[in-house]
Motif scaffolding. Sequence first.
Motif, PDB file in Angstrom:
ATOM      1  N   CYS A  54     -56.367  -3.007  15.656  1.00  0.00           N
ATOM      2  CA  CYS A  54     -56.057  -4.242  14.947  1.00  0.00           C
ATOM      3  C   CYS A  54     -54.592  -4.380  14.553  1.00  0.00           C
ATOM      4  O   CYS A  54     -54.228  -5.325  13.856  1.00  0.00           O
ATOM      5  CB  CYS A  54     -56.938  -4.352  13.700  1.00  0.00           C
ATOM      6  SG  CYS A  54     -58.658  -4.690  14.096  1.00  0.00           S
ATOM      7  N   SER A  55     -53.748  -3.458  14.968  1.00  0.00           N
ATOM      8  CA  SER A  55     -52.335  -3.515  14.614  1.00  0.00           C
ATOM      9  C   SER A  55     -51.503  -3.096  15.824  1.00  0.00           C
ATOM     10  O   SER A  55     -51.823  -2.116  16.484  1.00  0.00           O
ATOM     11  CB  SER A  55     -52.067  -2.544  13.465  1.00  0.00           C
ATOM     12  OG  SER A  55     -51.368  -3.149  12.431  1.00  0.00           O
ATOM     13  N   THR A  61     -49.269  -5.778  10.689  1.00  0.00           N
ATOM     14  CA  THR A  61     -49.957  -7.067  10.649  1.00  0.00           C
ATOM     15  C   THR A  61     -51.130  -7.050  11.624  1.00  0.00           C
ATOM     16  O   THR A  61     -51.082  -6.389  12.659  1.00  0.00           O
ATOM     17  CB  THR A  61     -48.993  -8.218  11.000  1.00  0.00           C
ATOM     18  OG1 THR A  61     -48.413  -7.944  12.276  1.00  0.00           O
ATOM     19  CG2 THR A  61     -47.902  -8.353   9.962  1.00  0.00           C
ATOM     20  N   ALA A  62     -52.165  -7.784  11.281  1.00  0.00           N
ATOM     21  CA  ALA A  62     -53.379  -7.808  12.090  1.00  0.00           C
ATOM     22  C   ALA A  62     -53.167  -8.586  13.391  1.00  0.00           C
ATOM     23  O   ALA A  62     -52.451  -9.588  13.415  1.00  0.00           O
ATOM     24  CB  ALA A  62     -54.521  -8.424  11.303  1.00  0.00           C
ATOM     25  N   THR A  63     -53.819  -8.121  14.446  1.00  0.00           N
ATOM     26  CA  THR A  63     -53.782  -8.828  15.721  1.00  0.00           C
ATOM     27  C   THR A  63     -54.629 -10.095  15.613  1.00  0.00           C
ATOM     28  O   THR A  63     -55.482 -10.222  14.730  1.00  0.00           O
ATOM     29  CB  THR A  63     -54.339  -7.952  16.854  1.00  0.00           C
ATOM     30  OG1 THR A  63     -55.717  -7.645  16.555  1.00  0.00           O
ATOM     31  CG2 THR A  63     -53.545  -6.675  17.046  1.00  0.00           C
ATOM     32  N   GLN A  64     -54.404 -11.016  16.522  1.00  0.00           N
ATOM     33  CA  GLN A  64     -55.163 -12.266  16.535  1.00  0.00           C
ATOM     34  C   GLN A  64     -56.657 -11.993  16.696  1.00  0.00           C
ATOM     35  O   GLN A  64     -57.480 -12.631  16.051  1.00  0.00           O
ATOM     36  CB  GLN A  64     -54.649 -13.181  17.659  1.00  0.00           C
ATOM     37  CG  GLN A  64     -55.120 -14.605  17.529  1.00  0.00           C
ATOM     38  CD  GLN A  64     -54.693 -15.260  16.210  1.00  0.00           C
ATOM     39  OE1 GLN A  64     -53.611 -15.017  15.694  1.00  0.00           O
ATOM     40  NE2 GLN A  64     -55.568 -16.073  15.655  1.00  0.00           N
ATOM     41  N   GLN A  65     -56.999 -11.030  17.555  1.00  0.00           N
ATOM     42  CA  GLN A  65     -58.406 -10.689  17.786  1.00  0.00           C
ATOM     43  C   GLN A  65     -59.090 -10.263  16.483  1.00  0.00           C
ATOM     44  O   GLN A  65     -60.203 -10.688  16.199  1.00  0.00           O
ATOM     45  CB  GLN A  65     -58.516  -9.565  18.814  1.00  0.00           C
ATOM     46  CG  GLN A  65     -59.939  -9.146  19.103  1.00  0.00           C
ATOM     47  CD  GLN A  65     -60.028  -8.006  20.098  1.00  0.00           C
ATOM     48  OE1 GLN A  65     -59.026  -7.422  20.503  1.00  0.00           O
ATOM     49  NE2 GLN A  65     -61.235  -7.675  20.497  1.00  0.00           N
ATOM     50  N   CYS A  66     -58.411  -9.465  15.685  1.00  0.00           N
ATOM     51  CA  CYS A  66     -59.001  -8.988  14.432  1.00  0.00           C
ATOM     52  C   CYS A  66     -59.011 -10.073  13.361  1.00  0.00           C
ATOM     53  O   CYS A  66     -59.925 -10.128  12.542  1.00  0.00           O
ATOM     54  CB  CYS A  66     -58.284  -7.729  13.967  1.00  0.00           C
ATOM     55  SG  CYS A  66     -58.590  -6.347  15.104  1.00  0.00           S
ATOM     56  N   LYS A  67     -58.015 -10.944  13.384  1.00  0.00           N
ATOM     57  CA  LYS A  67     -58.033 -12.085  12.468  1.00  0.00           C
ATOM     58  C   LYS A  67     -59.217 -12.986  12.774  1.00  0.00           C
ATOM     59  O   LYS A  67     -59.938 -13.414  11.870  1.00  0.00           O
ATOM     60  CB  LYS A  67     -56.734 -12.894  12.584  1.00  0.00           C
ATOM     61  CG  LYS A  67     -55.540 -12.222  11.946  1.00  0.00           C
ATOM     62  CD  LYS A  67     -54.293 -13.075  12.147  1.00  0.00           C
ATOM     63  CE  LYS A  67     -53.046 -12.394  11.641  1.00  0.00           C
ATOM     64  NZ  LYS A  67     -51.830 -13.164  11.938  1.00  0.00           N
ATOM     65  N   GLN A  68     -59.427 -13.275  14.068  1.00  0.00           N
ATOM     66  CA  GLN A  68     -60.543 -14.133  14.469  1.00  0.00           C
ATOM     67  C   GLN A  68     -61.885 -13.495  14.124  1.00  0.00           C
ATOM     68  O   GLN A  68     -62.832 -14.194  13.784  1.00  0.00           O
ATOM     69  CB  GLN A  68     -60.469 -14.450  15.955  1.00  0.00           C
ATOM     70  CG  GLN A  68     -59.357 -15.417  16.289  1.00  0.00           C
ATOM     71  CD  GLN A  68     -59.222 -15.670  17.779  1.00  0.00           C
ATOM     72  OE1 GLN A  68     -59.648 -14.878  18.607  1.00  0.00           O
ATOM     73  NE2 GLN A  68     -58.596 -16.788  18.116  1.00  0.00           N
ATOM     74  N   GLN A  70     -62.352 -11.727  11.612  1.00  0.00           N
ATOM     75  CA  GLN A  70     -62.355 -11.658  10.144  1.00  0.00           C
ATOM     76  C   GLN A  70     -62.534 -10.225   9.628  1.00  0.00           C
ATOM     77  O   GLN A  70     -63.298  -9.970   8.698  1.00  0.00           O
ATOM     78  CB  GLN A  70     -63.417 -12.590   9.568  1.00  0.00           C
ATOM     79  CG  GLN A  70     -63.160 -14.044   9.922  1.00  0.00           C
ATOM     80  CD  GLN A  70     -64.202 -14.976   9.370  1.00  0.00           C
ATOM     81  OE1 GLN A  70     -65.321 -14.595   9.062  1.00  0.00           O
ATOM     82  NE2 GLN A  70     -63.833 -16.243   9.253  1.00  0.00           N
ATOM     83  N   GLN A  72     -61.502  -7.310   7.491  1.00  0.00           N
ATOM     84  CA  GLN A  72     -60.788  -7.216   6.216  1.00  0.00           C
ATOM     85  C   GLN A  72     -60.379  -5.788   5.873  1.00  0.00           C
ATOM     86  O   GLN A  72     -59.392  -5.579   5.183  1.00  0.00           O
ATOM     87  CB  GLN A  72     -61.669  -7.760   5.082  1.00  0.00           C
ATOM     88  CG  GLN A  72     -62.089  -9.195   5.277  1.00  0.00           C
ATOM     89  CD  GLN A  72     -60.930 -10.164   5.152  1.00  0.00           C
ATOM     90  OE1 GLN A  72     -60.085 -10.024   4.286  1.00  0.00           O
ATOM     91  NE2 GLN A  72     -60.873 -11.135   6.042  1.00  0.00           N
TER      92      GLN A  72
END
Length: 103
Positions: A54-55, A61-68, A70, A72
């Motif tokens: 995720c980084s 900072t979180a990758t887009q995949q991990c942001k999507q 969610q 935490q």
Amino acid sequence: YALFQFRRSAHLSLFAQCLRTKNIKMYGAWWCPHCAEQKQELGHGFESVDYVECSLPGVRTATQQCKQAQIQHFPTWEFADGSRMEGVLSLEELSKKSGCRWP
């Protein structure tokens, strides 16, 4: 002792392969000490785990995949039924939740 280590390593590999076949993922980050602890718990078997980093290297900072997804907290385990468990899980906890046999 060497035979014990060999057997444990073989069992961990089979256990991790079972987790993969059951579509279980671990989300983590390279900088996360709890993720490192979870990886160590699985030993060489971790190579078979469906792992999502995720980084990006050198960044927190979180990758887009991990942001999507969610995500935490790290590590986060995601199971085939969509449920999640956060934190370092014992092999027994993973076994119980996944149905993968751990000796």
